[in-house]
Design a protein around this motif. Sequence first.
Motif, short mmCIF file in Angstrom:
data_model
loop_
_atom_site.label_atom_id
_atom_site.label_comp_id
_atom_site.label_asym_id
_atom_site.label_seq_id
_atom_site.Cartn_x
_atom_site.Cartn_y
_atom_site.Cartn_z
N PRO A 75 0.82 -1.23 0.00
CA PRO A 75 0.00 0.00 0.00
C PRO A 75 0.85 1.27 0.00
O PRO A 75 0.82 2.07 0.93
N VAL A 76 1.64 1.45 -1.05
CA VAL A 76 2.51 2.61 -1.18
C VAL A 76 2.14 3.32 -2.47
O VAL A 76 2.14 2.71 -3.54
N GLY A 77 1.80 4.61 -2.38
CA GLY A 77 1.37 5.37 -3.54
C GLY A 77 2.50 6.11 -4.23
O GLY A 77 3.62 6.20 -3.71
N ASP A 78 2.18 6.63 -5.40
CA ASP A 78 3.16 7.39 -6.18
C ASP A 78 3.65 8.62 -5.43
O ASP A 78 4.83 8.97 -5.49
N ASP A 79 2.74 9.28 -4.71
CA ASP A 79 3.14 10.47 -3.94
C ASP A 79 4.18 10.10 -2.89
O ASP A 79 5.14 10.84 -2.67
N ASP A 80 3.97 8.95 -2.25
CA ASP A 80 4.93 8.48 -1.24
C ASP A 80 6.30 8.26 -1.87
O ASP A 80 7.33 8.60 -1.28
N LEU A 81 6.32 7.69 -3.06
CA LEU A 81 7.58 7.42 -3.75
C LEU A 81 8.28 8.70 -4.17
O LEU A 81 9.51 8.81 -4.08
N HIS A 82 7.51 9.70 -4.60
CA HIS A 82 8.10 10.98 -4.99
C HIS A 82 8.72 11.68 -3.78
O HIS A 82 9.82 12.26 -3.88
N VAL A 83 8.04 11.63 -2.65
CA VAL A 83 8.58 12.23 -1.43
C VAL A 83 9.84 11.50 -0.99
O VAL A 83 10.84 12.12 -0.62
N LEU A 84 9.83 10.17 -1.06
CA LEU A 84 11.00 9.39 -0.70
C LEU A 84 12.19 9.77 -1.59
O LEU A 84 13.29 10.00 -1.08
#
Length: 152
Positions: A75-84
Amino acid sequence: MHCPFCHTTDSRVIDSRSSEEGSAIRRRRECLSCHKRFTTLETAMLTVAKRSGVVEPFSRQKVINGVRKACQGRPVGDDDLHVLAQRVEERLRETGKSQVDTQAIGRAILPYLKELDVVAYLRFASVYSCYETLEDFQRAIDELRAENERGI
C-alpha cells in the motif's frame, strides 16, 4: 556566463536568491557591455558513479522506479515514492559530495523506505545489505520486530 543579448562574457551580479528549496541559486545579472539585464539559475550537479564505471546525472525517477519494484503489491502510492526520492536526493546533497555511487544511493533509501513500508524495506534491503542466507533475513526481521516493540 554569456550575455544572451550580445554574447559578451562580462557581467555583474545584481541580486542572488536561493530557489527550489535551496538546491539552486537565482542570480540577476547585468551585462557590462550592452547593460541589459538577465537571470540565471545555477544548480549543483549531483552525479552517480555506476558499477560499470559510467557516470551519469542523479535521477529521482530512477530512485522511484527502483523502489517501486520493492513496493509492488504494497500500500505505497506514487506520492509516497516521490517524497522518498526527494528526501534521498536531499540527504545525498547534504553530504557535500558531487558524485555518489549506487551503493550510497541504496543505503540512503533504506531508512526512508523502512518508515514507509517494512516489507518493501526488507525486499530492497535484501539487495543493498547483501542478505545471503535465511539467517540474514531472520536477523533483519528480528531487528524490525524489536524496533517495533520499542516504538522506533
